[in-house]
Structures are given as structure tokens and as C-alpha cells.
Write a protein that holds these residues in place. Sequence first.
Motif, short mmCIF file in Angstrom:
data_model
loop_
_atom_site.label_atom_id
_atom_site.label_comp_id
_atom_site.label_asym_id
_atom_site.label_seq_id
_atom_site.Cartn_x
_atom_site.Cartn_y
_atom_site.Cartn_z
N PRO A 16 68.78 59.90 -7.75
CA PRO A 16 68.41 59.02 -6.64
C PRO A 16 68.03 57.65 -7.21
O PRO A 16 67.53 57.55 -8.33
N GLY A 19 62.49 57.61 -2.50
CA GLY A 19 62.64 57.64 -1.05
C GLY A 19 63.50 56.48 -0.61
O GLY A 19 64.15 55.83 -1.42
N PRO A 20 63.49 56.20 0.69
CA PRO A 20 64.30 55.08 1.18
C PRO A 20 63.73 53.74 0.75
O PRO A 20 62.62 53.64 0.23
N HIS A 73 60.10 49.06 3.91
CA HIS A 73 60.20 48.18 5.08
C HIS A 73 59.96 46.74 4.64
O HIS A 73 59.15 46.48 3.75
N GLY A 77 73.70 56.64 2.37
CA GLY A 77 73.18 57.09 3.65
C GLY A 77 71.92 56.36 4.04
O GLY A 77 71.55 55.35 3.44
N SER A 78 71.25 56.93 5.05
CA SER A 78 70.04 56.32 5.59
C SER A 78 69.00 57.39 5.85
O SER A 78 69.33 58.55 6.09
N SER A 79 67.75 56.96 5.83
CA SER A 79 66.65 57.86 6.17
C SER A 79 66.61 58.06 7.68
O SER A 79 67.35 57.40 8.42
N ALA A 80 65.73 58.94 8.14
CA ALA A 80 65.61 59.21 9.58
C ALA A 80 65.28 57.95 10.37
O ALA A 80 65.70 57.80 11.52
N ASP A 81 64.55 57.01 9.75
CA ASP A 81 64.21 55.78 10.47
C ASP A 81 65.16 54.62 10.14
O ASP A 81 64.86 53.46 10.40
N LEU A 111 66.36 53.41 7.21
CA LEU A 111 66.28 52.66 5.96
C LEU A 111 67.29 53.21 4.96
O LEU A 111 67.55 54.42 4.90
N PRO A 112 67.90 52.34 4.15
CA PRO A 112 68.95 52.79 3.24
C PRO A 112 68.43 53.67 2.10
O PRO A 112 67.33 53.51 1.61
N LEU A 113 69.31 54.60 1.73
CA LEU A 113 69.10 55.46 0.56
C LEU A 113 70.17 55.10 -0.45
O LEU A 113 71.28 54.73 -0.07
#
Length: 128
Positions: free
Chosen positions: A57, A61-62, A65, A92-96, A98-100
Motif C-alpha cells: 500500500p 489508509g486513504p 482530507h 481505488g477509493s475509500s468509502a468516503d 478519498l484515493p487509495l
Amino acid sequence: MVCRILEQYRPHTAGLIQTGQSVSAEFAAEARAAQTNVRRRVEDVMRERGIDMWISPAAAGPAPHGLESTGAPWMNLLWTFTGQPAITVPAGSSADGLPLGLQMAGAYGDDERLLAWAGVVGQMLRQP
């Protein structure tokens, strides 16, 4: 002149620059030797195990903000220290929303090969 240049940076960054300027030549030489030793050990493992690149990773995390921070550097510290090329591709993106990112790191001096792999992996991750 250096003081005027430092005034152009945020206080935290200026402090880091000043700390770096106070490092002794002896300490810097020891750090460069450690860097070379760690790079050799990582590359020995790559060679012995047939590893073309490391994948991890990009962060724990993502993305954070806002624009106040680029996030914690923990996942790329080894590559930064050893001077090995590293790149992050969108993953991809997190649930809210934000980019991963997926981080890829290659052997020292093997930048072009890493970029080629990043293009292939990035394309695969974009497919539905």
C-alpha cells in the motif's frame, strides 16, 4: 542570504532545513554508508528471490482530507533512504471517496523498468 531563503518556507520546513545544515560531515558519511549497506541487503534479497519489484500500500489508509498534508511517509521510507525508485498508482477509493494507492518499488537505478511495470499495473487496476 540563507536566512532570507529560509523565510520563504513554512516554519516546520525551515526548521528541518536548519537541522540538516547542522549535521556534521562525519555523521553524514556514516549515514551514506548505512544507506549503501541497506540498499545492498535489499537488492541481495531481490536477486536471491527473483523479485522485480516490491508492492505495498502507498499509505496505511486513504489520502488525507484537504491540502494541509500529503500523509504519513512510513510506507516509502525504506525506498527514500536507499534511493530506490518508487511510484504510486491509483488503486481505488475509500468509502468516503478519498484515493487509495498501490506503491511499487524497484531496484536502484532501474527507474525505467519500474515505470513500465507501473503503466501495466495501473492499466490493470483501471479495468472494470
